[in-house]
Design a protein around this motif. Structure first.
Motif, short mmCIF file in Angstrom:
data_model
loop_
_atom_site.label_atom_id
_atom_site.label_comp_id
_atom_site.label_asym_id
_atom_site.label_seq_id
_atom_site.Cartn_x
_atom_site.Cartn_y
_atom_site.Cartn_z
N ALA A 81 0.93 -1.32 -0.23
CA ALA A 81 -0.02 -0.04 -0.07
C ALA A 81 0.79 1.12 -0.03
O ALA A 81 0.46 2.16 0.57
CB ALA A 81 -0.87 0.08 1.21
N THR A 89 2.13 -0.01 5.76
CA THR A 89 1.66 -1.10 6.51
C THR A 89 2.55 -1.71 7.55
O THR A 89 3.51 -1.86 7.31
CB THR A 89 0.98 -2.12 5.58
OG1 THR A 89 0.32 -1.68 4.25
CG2 THR A 89 0.17 -3.06 5.99
N ASN A 110 -3.22 -0.45 8.02
CA ASN A 110 -2.92 0.21 6.89
C ASN A 110 -3.04 1.69 6.79
O ASN A 110 -3.94 2.22 7.00
CB ASN A 110 -3.93 -0.32 5.59
CG ASN A 110 -3.35 0.41 4.44
OD1 ASN A 110 -2.60 0.97 4.22
ND2 ASN A 110 -4.38 0.07 3.29
N THR A 115 -5.52 0.29 -0.94
CA THR A 115 -5.66 -0.88 -0.47
C THR A 115 -4.48 -1.96 -0.46
O THR A 115 -3.83 -1.92 -1.12
CB THR A 115 -6.73 -1.56 -1.26
OG1 THR A 115 -7.85 -0.60 -1.30
CG2 THR A 115 -7.17 -2.88 -0.65
N ARG A 117 -3.56 -5.71 0.29
CA ARG A 117 -3.72 -7.18 0.04
C ARG A 117 -2.79 -7.86 0.68
O ARG A 117 -1.55 -7.89 0.07
CB ARG A 117 -4.28 -7.54 -1.16
CG ARG A 117 -5.71 -6.68 -1.53
CD ARG A 117 -6.15 -7.07 -2.88
NE ARG A 117 -7.34 -6.41 -3.41
CZ ARG A 117 -7.16 -5.04 -3.81
NH1 ARG A 117 -6.11 -4.49 -4.08
NH2 ARG A 117 -8.52 -4.35 -4.05
N GLU A 185 -7.36 -8.02 3.58
CA GLU A 185 -7.74 -7.05 2.65
C GLU A 185 -7.92 -5.66 3.50
O GLU A 185 -8.98 -5.70 4.05
CB GLU A 185 -8.74 -7.28 1.53
CG GLU A 185 -8.75 -5.99 0.90
CD GLU A 185 -9.64 -6.43 -0.70
OE1 GLU A 185 -10.29 -5.71 -0.95
OE2 GLU A 185 -9.72 -7.35 -1.08
N ALA A 187 -8.52 -1.51 3.61
CA ALA A 187 -8.67 -0.30 2.90
C ALA A 187 -7.92 0.81 3.41
O ALA A 187 -7.37 0.52 4.77
CB ALA A 187 -10.28 0.29 2.80
N PRO A 188 -7.60 1.84 3.07
CA PRO A 188 -6.66 2.67 3.68
C PRO A 188 -7.28 3.16 4.95
O PRO A 188 -8.33 3.54 5.28
CB PRO A 188 -6.91 4.10 2.72
CG PRO A 188 -6.91 3.68 1.57
CD PRO A 188 -7.91 2.26 1.84
N GLN A 190 -7.63 1.42 7.70
CA GLN A 190 -8.29 0.00 8.24
C GLN A 190 -7.16 -0.91 9.08
O GLN A 190 -6.16 -0.52 8.69
CB GLN A 190 -8.97 -0.88 7.55
CG GLN A 190 -10.40 -0.20 7.09
CD GLN A 190 -11.11 -1.28 6.40
OE1 GLN A 190 -10.43 -2.13 5.65
NE2 GLN A 190 -12.46 -1.16 6.09
#
Length: 686
Positions: A81, A89, A110, A115, A117, A185, A187-188, A190
């Motif tokens: 990310a 991350t 993150n 995103t 993963r 996974e 998201a920004p 999270q």
């Protein structure tokens, strides 16, 4: 069995202790083979525990210890990310340890604006290796795990079982490789969370269950007024000692200190006694528990296989027979020690002087009389009146004093002394034990006091004739007599243990002080175990040139009791300096390299850290600097008029006598002010 590299992991690694469990890991939190792992009751439960993201490099960035004893490790997962070179991350693992249980809380966050993963793999292995196997640098073949539902792994061998459970359940679980995988996974902004819990069970019951976390049997020491390394050393030692606390399964109210982690987290006669004695200025409850725990296991019969003898205090207790790398193999309950019995007597007396209730002292007097009988009947192997030892089994410890490695007792030219061996400090302990036991017998109206005073005086005279020798720098006491009654003429730190025991007169104490403070013995960070000019000197020799904090602290206290404060103060300062060099957690031992050449003390590979008597030495140093001595039965306290430079304008809390607080302050000139409990008189000495 596969050979492994036993690195000096305990200096750089993170060690968490919650007796009888502990874990030792790499600085980034991994258990990655070697001597890493989660240990419980003398067995390694997990030999590997790693958190990885396939194809993504881990970059450890931070480690933090929490006030609750937890440790948090933060790692950047590079490339995930990331839009720029800034890390985005992170993986955080927060480790918590309790008796028989290891918990790790994982958080992936993150912080980028893309995103993330990833697949997070947690890999675990168990080998249930015995502690002596790990210490020898070898490990058992990893066990094959079995699945325990869809969220746990289970390992079993004989009475041992370990279960590793995960919440939430992993997306992938492979018992054959011990791997649990999560597909994540984010998201920004999270975060994702999971909890791993590994529990260990022994079907035969734990040898020494741990006490409750809040059951500290002493007051917390505190030095305030300004930043001071002694205060930081005391605070860190208090926390470490709490982690080493164990309880007696025969009487769970009785606590004692395991000798040290990782190798000696169990009951050791000598170590547990010394540590309890050093902590007496903080309370007598630990001393009482230690005395009673050892008294329950006091020798009752003659057993050559274990070296048990009636009245003798044991050396150590283990879950199973130990196989040492020297070829020795020790039974689970082993009595091969020459000094634990007199040290038990000394602790009983000193605990009484610090305020152990009279009824508790009286309950232990039959055990004291049995210990005295051992001194008289069993300790003198050949009729010369000295306490001696010899390994009668051929498979036990060849040296049975605190320097118990096979090469520790040697002549100045490097030759190893042959048994039977009479150690100088063991004679000092015996003399002190006899005199102090006489005081106890007399105070409690029991017979034998005069006999033991005369016994001690005869020992003192014999010692002066047999143990003193002379070289170009004058007279000094040798480390031992060998099997042919030759003086083992090395100059060693053992002589520091003679001070303050009553074995030496004032002139002899001054001669010992001069030897201890000479450059060959004083490294600048504490006393070397062997003089640097000796043929067998090695600054990283376990007992042949290294520095042991407790050894130096005993000498500091002895010098202070002898009134030789000018000699004690530089040695005390060296220990405080060394503590600062180890982030105020002094290890079992470290290198005897000279301070003038090394800005920090040199670690000893695989030293225990924390070690009970190394941590407790902080209290002994404080007591010695204050000149603090107690006579609770006589309602008296003694203290110095002034502390040395560097200890001005301090307030010292946590000291106690007879369960009552002692308040001490030093003003800007170093003058000592003490507020004693009501009914106590204070004597101030120069």
């Amino acid at each position: 069995m596969e050979a492994i590299d036993l690195q000096p992991f305990l200096h750089d690694a993170r060690l968490s202790v919650a007796a009888p469990s502990f874990c030792a890991s790499r600085p980034d939190g991994r258990f990655a083979g070697g001597a890493d792992g989660f240990f419980h009751g003398d067995r390694r439960i997990l030999s590997r525990l790693e958190a990885t993201v396939p194809g993504v490099p881990n970059a450890p960035v931070a480690t933090a210890e929490g006030p609750d004893g937890s440790t948090t490790f933060v790692t950047v997962l590079r490339g995930l990310a990331e839009r720029t070179a800034d890390p985005a991350t992170t993986l955080e693992r927060r480790r918590e340890l309790a008796p028989g249980r290891l918990t790790e809380r994982y958080t992936v966050h993150n912080g980028g604006d893309l995103t993330a993963r990833l697949r997070l793999d947690l890999r675990a292995e168990s080998d249930f290796a015995a502690m002596d196997t790990v210490k020898a640098g070898r490990a058992d073949t990893p066990l094959t795990a079995g699945a325990d539902g869809d969220d746990a792994l289970r390992w079993s061998r004989g009475p041992l079982t370990a279960v590793l459970a995960l919440t939430p359940a992993p997306d992938h679980l492979d018992p054959a490789t011990g791997t649990a995988g999560y597909d994540i996974e984010l998201a920004p902004g999270q975060s994702w969370h999971a909890v791993l819990e590994c529990t260990a069970e022994h079907a035969e019951g734990d040898l020494f269950p741990a006490p409750l976390a809040d059951a500290s049997p002493w007051r917390a020491p505190e030095v305030t007024g300004r930043e001071h390394d002694l205060g930081h050393w005391l605070a860190r030692s208090h926390q470490d000692l709490r982690g080493l606390l164990l309880t007696d399964p025969l009487s769970p109210a009785d606590t004692f200190l395991g000798a040290g982690a990782p190798w000696f987290l169990t009951l050791f006669g000598r170590d547990s006694l010394w540590a309890a004695r050093m902590l007496l200025p903080l309370g007598t409850e630990l001393a009482a528990g230690t005395l009673r725990t050892l008294a329950r296991r006091q020798g009752r019969a003659v057993d050559p296989a274990t070296e048990e003898q009636p009245g003798k205090i044991l050396h150590e207790v283990r879950r199973a027979e130990q196989h040492l790398d020297t070829g020795a193999h020790l039974p689970p309950c082993y009595f091969g020690t020459a000094d634990a019995t007199p040290l038990w007597l000394v602790l009983l007396h000193d605990a009484w002087r610090w305020g152990l209730p009279a009824d508790q002292v009286e309950d232990l007097l039959p055990h004291a009389e049995a210990a005295l009988d051992w001194l008289e009947r069993y300790a003198d192997a050949d009729g010369d009146g000295f306490l001696e030892y010899v390994d009668s089994t051929g498979s036990g410890l060849s040296n049975q004093g605190w320097k118990d490695s096979s090469d520790s007792i040697r002549f100045r030219d490097g030759r190893i002394a042959d048994a039977p061996i009479a150690l100088s400090e063991v004679q000092a302990y015996a003399h002190e034990a006899a005199v102090k036991a006489a005081d106890l017998l007399e105070a409690f109206g029991r017979p034998g006091a005069e006999h033991w005073r005369q016994w001690a005086e005869r020992l003192r005279e014999r010692f002066r004739d047999a143990f003193w020798t002379e070289d170009g720098n004058g007279r000094y006491p040798v480390v031992a007599l060998d099997g042919d009654k030759r003086r083992v003429d090395s100059i060693a730190s053992n002589m520091g243990h003679l001070l303050g025991t009553g074995l030496l007169d004032a002139e002899e104490s001054a001669l010992v002080a001069a030897r201890l403070t000479a450059p060959g013995m004083d490294s600048g960070y504490g006393l070397r175990t062997l003089d640097a000019a000796a043929a067998g000197f090695n600054p990283l020799g376990y007992h042949t040139g290294s520095v042991w904090p407790h050894d130096s602290a005993i000498a500091v206290h002895g010098l202070a009791k002898a009134g030789l404060h000018e000699a004690a103060e530089p040695l005390a300062a060296g220990l405080v300096r060394a503590a600062a060099g180890f982030d105020h957690r002094l290890p079992e031992l470290f290198g005897g390299h000279p301070r003038e050449h090394y800005a920090r003390p040199v670690p000893y590979p695989a030293s225990c850290r924390p070690q009970a008597w190394a941590a407790a030495s902080a209290v002994t140093v404080l007591q010695s600097l204050l000149g603090l001595e107690a006579d609770a039965p006589g309602r008296r306290l003694t203290v110095r008029a002034r502390v040395p430079a560097g200890y001005e304008s301090l307030r010292i809390d946590g000291l106690t006598v007879a369960g009552l607080p002692i308040e001490v302050t030093t003003d800007h000139t170093g003058a000592v002010r003490m507020r004693a409990p009501e009914g106590f008189t204070v004597t101030v000495v120069d």
